[in-house]
Design a protein around this motif. Sequence first.
Motif, PDB file in Angstrom:
ATOM      1  N   GLN A  69       0.754  -1.109   0.034  1.00 31.72           N
ATOM      2  CA  GLN A  69       0.018   0.054   0.024  1.00 31.72           C
ATOM      3  C   GLN A  69       1.043   1.207   0.039  1.00 31.72           C
ATOM      4  OE1 GLN A  69      -3.615   0.073   2.600  1.00 31.72           O
ATOM      5  NE2 GLN A  69      -3.278  -2.162   3.088  1.00 31.72           N
ATOM      6  N   GLY A  70       2.242   1.222  -0.396  1.00 33.34           N
ATOM      7  CA  GLY A  70       2.873   2.182  -0.522  1.00 33.34           C
ATOM      8  C   GLY A  70       3.537   2.688   0.821  1.00 33.34           C
ATOM      9  N   LYS A  71       3.352   2.014   1.976  1.00 39.38           N
ATOM     10  CA  LYS A  71       3.826   2.630   3.237  1.00 39.38           C
ATOM     11  C   LYS A  71       5.022   1.846   3.974  1.00 39.38           C
ATOM     12  CE  LYS A  71       0.661   5.978   3.176  1.00 39.38           C
ATOM     13  NZ  LYS A  71      -0.308   6.120   4.033  1.00 39.38           N
ATOM     14  N   PHE A  72       5.943   1.320   3.121  1.00 35.64           N
ATOM     15  CA  PHE A  72       6.795   0.263   3.957  1.00 35.64           C
ATOM     16  C   PHE A  72       7.553   1.219   4.846  1.00 35.64           C
ATOM     17  CE2 PHE A  72      11.202  -0.710   4.115  1.00 35.64           C
ATOM     18  CZ  PHE A  72      11.097  -2.052   4.730  1.00 35.64           C
ATOM     19  N   TRP A  73       8.191   2.524   4.367  1.00 35.98           N
ATOM     20  CA  TRP A  73       9.084   3.113   5.385  1.00 35.98           C
ATOM     21  C   TRP A  73       8.219   3.617   6.654  1.00 35.98           C
ATOM     22  CZ3 TRP A  73      14.181   2.236   5.304  1.00 35.98           C
ATOM     23  CH2 TRP A  73      14.508   1.893   4.101  1.00 35.98           C
ATOM     24  N   PRO A  74       7.196   4.145   6.497  1.00 33.13           N
ATOM     25  CA  PRO A  74       6.359   4.595   7.908  1.00 33.13           C
ATOM     26  C   PRO A  74       6.383   3.144   8.765  1.00 33.13           C
ATOM     27  CG  PRO A  74       5.518   5.436   5.852  1.00 33.13           C
ATOM     28  CD  PRO A  74       6.380   4.637   5.509  1.00 33.13           C
ATOM     29  N   MET A  75       6.040   1.983   8.146  1.00 32.81           N
ATOM     30  CA  MET A  75       5.763   0.862   9.093  1.00 32.81           C
ATOM     31  C   MET A  75       7.222   0.482   9.389  1.00 32.81           C
ATOM     32  SD  MET A  75       4.110  -1.629  10.307  1.00 32.81           S
ATOM     33  CE  MET A  75       2.319  -1.681   9.329  1.00 32.81           C
ATOM     34  N   HIS A  76       8.257   0.469   8.762  1.00 31.04           N
ATOM     35  CA  HIS A  76       9.628  -0.009   8.903  1.00 31.04           C
ATOM     36  C   HIS A  76      10.177   1.052  10.018  1.00 31.04           C
ATOM     37  CE1 HIS A  76      13.841   1.562   8.686  1.00 31.04           C
ATOM     38  NE2 HIS A  76      14.184   0.282   8.208  1.00 31.04           N
ATOM     39  N   ASP A  77       9.774   2.269  10.200  1.00 32.62           N
ATOM     40  CA  ASP A  77      10.208   3.139  11.359  1.00 32.62           C
ATOM     41  C   ASP A  77       9.466   2.664  12.406  1.00 32.62           C
ATOM     42  OD1 ASP A  77      11.682   4.230   9.371  1.00 32.62           O
ATOM     43  OD2 ASP A  77      10.470   6.104   9.217  1.00 32.62           O
ATOM     44  N   LEU A  78       8.184   2.362  12.496  1.00 28.23           N
ATOM     45  CA  LEU A  78       7.319   2.105  13.712  1.00 28.23           C
ATOM     46  C   LEU A  78       8.072   0.824  14.328  1.00 28.23           C
ATOM     47  CD1 LEU A  78       3.783   2.982  12.642  1.00 28.23           C
ATOM     48  CD2 LEU A  78       5.378   4.365  14.447  1.00 28.23           C
ATOM     49  N   LEU A  79       8.078  -0.326  13.342  1.00 31.13           N
ATOM     50  CA  LEU A  79       8.613  -1.522  13.882  1.00 31.13           C
ATOM     51  C   LEU A  79       9.948  -1.767  14.664  1.00 31.13           C
ATOM     52  CD1 LEU A  79       7.811  -3.597  10.668  1.00 31.13           C
ATOM     53  CD2 LEU A  79       6.683  -4.018  12.835  1.00 31.13           C
ATOM     54  N   LEU A  80      10.794  -0.773  14.162  1.00 29.68           N
ATOM     55  CA  LEU A  80      12.202  -0.727  14.760  1.00 29.68           C
ATOM     56  C   LEU A  80      12.116   0.245  15.929  1.00 29.68           C
ATOM     57  CD1 LEU A  80      14.333  -0.459  11.369  1.00 29.68           C
ATOM     58  CD2 LEU A  80      14.386  -2.332  13.067  1.00 29.68           C
ATOM     59  N   ALA A  81      11.262   1.072  15.856  1.00 29.81           N
ATOM     60  CA  ALA A  81      11.243   2.165  17.259  1.00 29.81           C
ATOM     61  C   ALA A  81      10.497   1.323  18.111  1.00 29.81           C
ATOM     62  CB  ALA A  81      10.668   3.399  17.044  1.00 29.81           C
ATOM     63  N   GLY A  82       9.642   0.481  18.014  1.00 29.52           N
ATOM     64  CA  GLY A  82       8.705  -0.295  18.892  1.00 29.52           C
ATOM     65  C   GLY A  82       9.072  -1.702  19.255  1.00 29.52           C
ATOM     66  N   GLN A  83      10.432  -2.103  18.906  1.00 31.43           N
ATOM     67  CA  GLN A  83      10.844  -3.405  19.287  1.00 31.43           C
ATOM     68  C   GLN A  83      10.248  -4.054  20.453  1.00 31.43           C
ATOM     69  OE1 GLN A  83      15.081  -3.335  18.523  1.00 31.43           O
ATOM     70  NE2 GLN A  83      14.821  -4.002  16.511  1.00 31.43           N
ATOM     71  N   VAL A  84      10.282  -3.400  21.587  1.00 31.96           N
ATOM     72  CA  VAL A  84      10.032  -3.753  22.845  1.00 31.96           C
ATOM     73  C   VAL A  84       8.590  -4.120  22.983  1.00 31.96           C
ATOM     74  CG1 VAL A  84       9.776  -1.445  23.778  1.00 31.96           C
ATOM     75  CG2 VAL A  84      10.428  -3.322  25.377  1.00 31.96           C
ATOM     76  N   ASP A  85       7.793  -3.714  22.101  1.00 34.39           N
ATOM     77  CA  ASP A  85       6.270  -4.028  22.318  1.00 34.39           C
ATOM     78  C   ASP A  85       5.972  -5.069  21.641  1.00 34.39           C
ATOM     79  OD1 ASP A  85       5.721  -1.419  23.770  1.00 34.39           O
ATOM     80  OD2 ASP A  85       5.997  -0.342  21.692  1.00 34.39           O
ATOM     81  N   TRP A  86       6.635  -5.507  20.930  1.00 36.70           N
ATOM     82  CA  TRP A  86       6.271  -6.972  20.058  1.00 36.70           C
ATOM     83  C   TRP A  86       7.225  -7.908  19.730  1.00 36.70           C
ATOM     84  CZ3 TRP A  86       9.367  -7.980  15.828  1.00 36.70           C
ATOM     85  CH2 TRP A  86      10.058  -6.910  15.051  1.00 36.70           C
ATOM     86  N   GLU A  87       8.625  -7.896  20.416  1.00 37.52           N
ATOM     87  CA  GLU A  87       9.765  -8.621  20.068  1.00 37.52           C
ATOM     88  C   GLU A  87       9.286 -10.171  20.853  1.00 37.52           C
ATOM     89  OE1 GLU A  87      11.884  -9.973  22.907  1.00 37.52           O
ATOM     90  OE2 GLU A  87      10.816  -8.715  24.304  1.00 37.52           O
ATOM     91  N   GLY A  88       9.643 -10.875  20.425  1.00 38.32           N
ATOM     92  CA  GLY A  88       9.370 -12.490  20.609  1.00 38.32           C
ATOM     93  C   GLY A  88       9.743 -12.766  21.940  1.00 38.32           C
TER      94      GLY A  88
END
Length: 260
Positions: free
Chosen positions: A147-166
């Motif tokens: 949907q043309g939003k890779f980089w915004p998602m990329h930024d949230l995933l890396l900034a929020g690692q603690v919220d979803w890491e395994g």
Amino acid sequence: MAQSRKGKREGYANASNGSAKKGAAVKPQPSRTPFFALIGGIVVIAIIAIVFKMQSAPKPITLPEGMKLPKAEGYLLGDPNAPVTIMEFADFECPQCGNFAAITEPDVRKRIVDTGLANLRYFDFPLPDLHPNTLFASLAASCAADQGKFWPMHDLLLAGQVDWEGREHKNPKPVFDGYAKKVGLDETKFNACFDSRDNVTRIEGNRQAGLAYQVTGTPSFVIGGKMYPGNMDYDQMKSLVDAERVKLGLPATADTSKKQ
């Protein structure tokens, strides 16, 4: 006789006192229903919290053997015609990748990519043996890319690692759903993409490209066909880009801008 009368008077008094006690109003005991309701509510909340905490992980992502993989193109940031490309091979759950995204990448974007000296391509290089949720994160990012939003998602995933890491979260999907909403994705399409797992071949294609460059850890960078470890700072990366520009007969413009 006096004693007898006294005894009778005492007897009457005792009888009178007994009658008074029997006839006295009994103070009602407070109901314990609200107390038990409160305890019951607390127990229910605790059970829900435990169930949520112990949610089973989504079905593992696997790649069928023999599947044809698409050409690895990564995810582009910057001018596609830039003379130099910085290839980043990274794992969304990797702490070092998170550090690079937070500390070094802002300068790379502003002073190298935005100025047109080079572009940046992100390639998935998941390490699921170390990071249980990394493949799910790559899948979420790929669905955002559709949907043309890779980089915004990329930024949230890396900034929020603690919220979803395994290590702490068996089911990262609710967090990814929140990110999808935050970056403005069509949530129905995002969920359909995530559930279908059609993009797993794209992720694996990117990983295979890293293996071809003999990438073993994350982040790793390939500039001018040569692999470099991910512990570079901005100045080191800029010097590599400058060197590649010189090879192409382009001026190695000195970057005099100040870091912010």
